[in-house]
Design an enzyme around this catalytic site. Sequence first.
Site: not given
Ligand code: PEP
Ligand code: MG
Length: 552
Positions: A188, A430, A501
């Site tokens: 992240h 996911e 996303c």
């Molecule tokens: C993902 O897992 O692709 C997502 C958009 O969420 P995060 O990256 O915040 O886990």
């Molecule tokens: Mg995610």
Amino acid sequence: MKVYNGKSVFGGIAIGKISVYNKEQQQIERYHVEDAAAEVERFMRAKETAVNQLKALYDKALAEVGEANAMIFEVHQMMLDDLDYNDSITNMIETQKVNSEYAVGVTADNFAQMFSSMDDDYMKERAADVKDISERLVTVLSGGNGEGNKFSEPVIILADDLAPSETVQLDKDKVLAFVTRQGSSNSHTAILARTMSIPALIGVDVETDGAYNGVKAVVNGFTGEFIIEPDQETEQKMEEKRQEELEKKVLLQQMKGQGNVTLDGQTINLYANIGNVEDVASVLQNDAGGIGLFRSEFLYLESNDYPTEEEQFAKYRQVVETMHGKKVIIRTLDIGADKQVDYFNMDKEENPALGYRAIRICLDRKEIFRTQLRALFRASAFGKLSIMFPMIISVNEVREIKKMVEEVKAELKEQGIAYSDDVELGIMIETPASVMISDMLAKEVDFFSIGTNDLTQYTLAIDRQNPKLDPIYDPHHLAVLRMIKTVVDNAHANGIWAGICGELGADPELTETFLAMGLDELSVSPSLILGLRKAIRSTDVSKVKEEVLAKF
Ligand code: PEP
Ligand code: MG
């Protein structure tokens, strides 16, 4: 000149001075003092310096963000002068003959605990303030300038590693680039660097002990090079490249106001991913059609305690109002795994990515979830808000969520509080489980948003946080791409829309593929929108569709 190599997580060139990142945590030592009166004197002088710093901060904030926001620095000055607080510190120095830092630290803990245990929400919040002023005092006492990791000029941040909570708290206008020794490109922190459009390198084997503080350097986010003390020729070459990039960006501005439409007339929505309210400016500058992912957990990561309904409502409302009727999809709390929040007091886990996280926490600690849902629905009265839920693995979870949503709406109605009846509810796809039952899930929700970051992690059984596995973390894996196609097909067969996303949505090598699959939306870092629009506008899907789909 020294050249180090790392892995780039966001392109671009940065030239500036290095600032080695200090972990905010202060280790306070306890030691005996002979002359207690002199120690009290030392404490008093530190307090005076801290008050002067706060006065200067108040003036700065007053000019930049107005009186209401500047008030906090006045409150902090008053707290520093609080009689009980001061008595506690001086008493401890005099009776126990201990150093000021220790007396301040213990007093801070006692007062913070006392505030936290109060019923009144306002008083509860003072716990964070008392910690804040005490940290400032300890920094002054230890010879620091009280500025923490705030910088007077834009700098290249050099750190061993940066947690997402540390990254979100940096003053973004003062960060030219990030360089870290550790980190993985799917973490992240890397995602935040992309959202902030900041060149960033990870895995750079460079000393982070402070020796390079203030030294000039270049970050080349295209090649992964970190050049310390560049010679004149190198610096000039890099400066030219930086200018070139700026010109390219200016050229891309021509894409503003244009449609996301292919040469043969297929359209797709291009939305932006954000982590906090400040990112909305860049969403608008880059002409996104909406916000496809607001990672709401960053509100929790930025706080020292659970954000209240009012605090959350104010932020969500600000985002939907600023977007002026364009769609804003807010994802509910997704903490756990690499996003750890101290005050959640979660147990240590063997496998946090497979553990107690995201919707699992929300459906277990329902009060936290209910507070967020109430704040979200209240904000829905002020714009076009959609809500989506992370880490779904079953139809039952979705039904439980919908039940809570209905309860929250009924509660608001009874209390006469406004909310929109037109809030789309979607889920993130996911996990492989959600892909495999996407035909069933599609009957329960209004949209799917595919989180390719986690979907790749869970499909390939590769920890997205592990830098050693970066070379084999492959979101282009046929298994992942087939899953995306399955999800889109199941969404469309059931009359709902599907988008991406995760970071893969911005991958130019797959734009043609995603168009051929018929994705309805791609949500990417704001700075990547105009480039992606350009790619879409030069694609003829009809010419490539058959060939592309044959691969799946
Ligand atoms: C993902 O897992 O692709 C997502 C958009 O969420 P995060 O990256 O915040 O886990
Ligand atoms: Mg995610």
